[in-house]
Enzyme design. Sequence first.
Site, mmCIF file in Angstrom:
data_model
loop_
_atom_site.group_PDB
_atom_site.id
_atom_site.type_symbol
_atom_site.label_atom_id
_atom_site.label_comp_id
_atom_site.label_asym_id
_atom_site.label_seq_id
_atom_site.Cartn_x
_atom_site.Cartn_y
_atom_site.Cartn_z
ATOM 1 C CB ALA A 65 9.008 3.864 -2.059
ATOM 2 N N GLY A 115 6.216 0.865 6.102
ATOM 3 C CA GLY A 115 7.142 -0.072 5.462
ATOM 4 C C GLY A 115 7.276 0.184 3.968
ATOM 5 C CB CYS A 116 4.753 0.735 1.328
ATOM 6 S SG CYS A 116 3.929 -0.864 1.560
ATOM 7 C CB THR A 117 6.949 5.364 3.159
ATOM 8 O OG1 THR A 117 5.559 5.571 2.896
ATOM 9 C CG2 THR A 117 7.705 6.666 3.002
ATOM 10 C CE LYS A 154 -4.324 1.616 1.822
ATOM 11 N NZ LYS A 154 -4.652 2.115 0.500
#
Length: 154
Positions: A49, A44-46, A39
């Site tokens: 990225a 974690g995704c930030t 998402k």
Amino acid sequence: MPLKSGEPAPDFSLPATGGETISLTSLKGHKAVLYFYPKDDTSGCTLEAKSFNDLREAFAAADTAVIGVSPDPIRSHDKFREKYGLAFPLASDEEKAMLEAYGVWVEKSMYGRKYMGVERTTVLIDRDGRVAQVWPRVKVPGHAEAVLAAAKAL
């Protein structure tokens, strides 16, 4: 079914940020990192990225495209990309066909509740469109560096 090194990468064509369409065919002749994440704009995704973004010049020097893939819509991807200054495309698989083909749309469990979601996974594809390496159930710290090392060695 999980992907294996040496097999052809499943074909795909997805809308991506910046009005692009990204497909396996468009990547042929270059190495590519497809990192699948759950998402936009979550912690974690930030972090993942930003880690890939910090190494973007090194990936470019290794002739390796980096593409983030999640089921979020393009509008969400555009905001996420702009907010963090991400220099690589984010592809949207709202239909989840590619996520299923790559074996990353799986049943997950949180607090005893089962649901379907993306298992954080990275796939390195060689210049011929074959799977070179797969990292399942990714732990973010140090991951982008490990992928870069594999891309350089390919």
